[in-house]
Enzyme design. Structure first.
Site, PDB file in Angstrom:
ATOM      1  N   LYS A  64     -34.773  32.826 -29.207  1.00  0.00           N
ATOM      2  CA  LYS A  64     -34.299  31.561 -28.647  1.00  0.00           C
ATOM      3  C   LYS A  64     -32.897  31.746 -28.095  1.00  0.00           C
ATOM      4  O   LYS A  64     -31.994  32.177 -28.810  1.00  0.00           O
ATOM      5  CB  LYS A  64     -34.286  30.452 -29.719  1.00  0.00           C
ATOM      6  CG  LYS A  64     -35.603  29.751 -29.922  1.00  0.00           C
ATOM      7  CD  LYS A  64     -36.004  28.983 -28.693  1.00  0.00           C
ATOM      8  CE  LYS A  64     -37.395  28.402 -28.830  1.00  0.00           C
ATOM      9  NZ  LYS A  64     -37.846  27.803 -27.558  1.00  0.00           N
ATOM     10  N   GLU A 107     -40.945  39.595 -27.027  1.00  0.00           N
ATOM     11  CA  GLU A 107     -40.910  38.938 -28.343  1.00  0.00           C
ATOM     12  C   GLU A 107     -42.058  39.388 -29.236  1.00  0.00           C
ATOM     13  O   GLU A 107     -43.226  39.343 -28.850  1.00  0.00           O
ATOM     14  CB  GLU A 107     -40.944  37.419 -28.183  1.00  0.00           C
ATOM     15  CG  GLU A 107     -40.811  36.672 -29.503  1.00  0.00           C
ATOM     16  CD  GLU A 107     -40.602  35.168 -29.346  1.00  0.00           C
ATOM     17  OE1 GLU A 107     -40.602  34.467 -30.369  1.00  0.00           O
ATOM     18  OE2 GLU A 107     -40.450  34.708 -28.196  1.00  0.00           O
TER      19      GLU A 107
END
Length: 474
Positions: free
Chosen positions: A290, A274
């Protein structure tokens, strides 16, 4: 950049081969990208021997350099800005060079967020790991994965005047000489990590974690929050070598935002997929992540799991909430009309998991700088919850230990006004004869506790395997 010098040469071996020549030197770091893991990482950066260091714990900061060590009063981020102001490279003529040449490399621990937001603490921070730590590097090396080239750049800092070009040349020759030893001696061939994963244990029992999820859901039902990222920490004794452990981790889980960072009393080994923040001198990008599904060996089942993630209403809503949060955070420092969602949702493929991501962009306002950007966005919304401040309060209440580096960020602020930081997930912390890692997930109103618990195990699988603990649930 008149005083600066650089040299580019071909290199087809893995970047870890080159970095092994610097590993073990003071402040050695590797910010490693992999085009196979997410497909976004063209460059890897590495270096060692910083000429200055800025660290902080709570409201106290220390600056260490050739003049010794001194304590500085004020906000740690303000002191970082102040120290960096003395070392600046003009941006003209660097379009053909990598986005990081030299600068400050280090991390912000999640615990820094409590100082920034003036929140009370329940959990005691790790005494060996600071809230922030940055080394200032006058020499940087960049590996271009597309061109198979290495560029070594030397700035001559902290010297000034006539001494700076001389130092730049000397440090360039010194660094290239060190890198050549990796090729000649084959230092990349590390041994096994040694004894590891002894009594790997969580700071939650399974029943305790399920109860914590139910407590979060009670807060959601009461209207306190919409979402909270809840994590559990695993740790065990570890007397092996952290570098082979990092190599095992990145082989099992290649990503575009991996990192090996060597501190004085600890090391950080990250296989993060990420991106927290990226800044190219004008444009800001954040890529919240997510939604997770495991991969399956059977191709039909694997495709079904990917489709399940793509079609999940819960996962879509969860990511959308974080996208809105990130838009608001960027709105504090970016020109408001410049903020846009580049990609609302896409599924990325990694070893062992599928991940749902989004991308939010904006143009930094002319009255703001990179420190303002960090201050506005840290810690990232994807690893706290929504709304952020209340989520942080609930995390501190429910999780039994301070997070430390987990869900903090590691990366660089260059001397020529660029920035990139990962999100410290899928990461080991090695310290004082032990290794630890956290895994977590976002809890929303319709979360099923058993599924959320299972997701943490899926996320932690690559880390357990790197430690020799591949068995599910251990």
């Amino acid at each position: 950049m008149k005083a600066c010098v650089y040299q580019t040469f071909r290199w087809s071996a893995p970047v870890q081969t080159l970095f092994s020549a610097l590993r073990g030197r003071p402040g050695a770091f590797l910010l490693e990208s992999c085009l196979r893991g997410g497909g976004r990482g063209r460059y890897s950066f590495f270096g060692s021997d910083p000429f200055r260091a800025v660290t902080s714990r709570g409201p106290r900061s220390w600056v260490t350099g050739t003049e010794g060590r001194r304590e500085s009063a004020g906000s740690p981020l303000a002191i970082l800005r102040q120290e960096m102001a003395a070392f600046s490279l003009e941006t003209r003529g660097r379009r053909s060079l990598p986005p990081f040449l030299c600068g400050a490399v280090g991390f912000l621990a999640y615990d820094m967020g409590f100082l920034l937001e003036h929140l009370p603490r329940k959990n005691r921070p790790d005494p060996l790991v600071p809230d922030s730590a940055f080394g200032f590097y006058d020499v940087g090396a960049a590996y271009d994965h597309l061109r198979k080239e290495v560029t070594v750049f030397s700035s001559g800092f902290p010297e000034t005047g006539r001494g700076r070009p001389r130092r730049a040349r000397e440090r360039l020759v010194e660094t290239i000489g060190l890198l050549r030893t990796a090729e000649l001696k084959g230092l990349f061939r590390g041994g096994a990590p040694g004894p590891s994963a002894v009594n790997l244990a969580s700071n939650f029992t399974k029943a305790g974690y399920l109860a914590a999820i139910r407590k979060v859901k009670a807060y959601i039902a009461a209207g306190d929050i919409y979402q909270v990222n809840l994590a559990q920490r695993f740790r065990c004794a570890f007397d092996g070598d952290d570098w082979p452990l990092y190599q095992r981790l990145t082989r099992r889980f290649p990503t575009s935002f991996a990192a090996f960072y060597q501190g004085p009393d600890h090391s950080i080994l990250s296989a993060s997929p990420e991106l927290f923040l990226s800044f190219d001198g004008s444009r800001v990008t954040t890529r919240p992540m997510k939604g997770t599904r495991r991969r399956a060996a059977d191709s039909r089942r694997d495709r079904a799991l990917k489709k399940e993630l793509w079609e999940s209403r819960k996962e879509k809503a969860e990511l959308l909430m974080i996208v809105d949060l990130e838009r608001n955070d960027l709105g504090r420092v970016c020109s408001y009309r410049s903020i846009k969602v580049g990609r609302l949702r896409q599924i990325e493929t990694y070893a062992g998991v599928y991940q749902a991501t989004a991308e939010v962009e904006g143009s930094l306002h002319r009255s703001k700088d990179r420190i303002d950007l960090l201050r506005a966005c840290f810690p990232g919304g994807s690893v706290t919850g929504c709304p952020k401040i209340r989520a942080m309060e609930i995390i501190e209440e429910i999780e039994p230990d301070a997070r430390g580096i987990y869900t903090g960020s590691l990366g660089y602020l260059s001397f020529h006004n660029t920035l990139q930081f990962n999100m410290l997930i899928r990461s080991f912390l090695c310290r004082a004869g032990e290794v630890s890692f956290h895994v977590g997930g976002g809890i929303v109103a319709d979360s099923r506790p058993e599924d959320e618990y299972e997701e943490t195990l899926i996320k932690g699988r690559a880390l357990r395997e790197a430690l020799g603990e591949a068995k599910e649930g251990r």
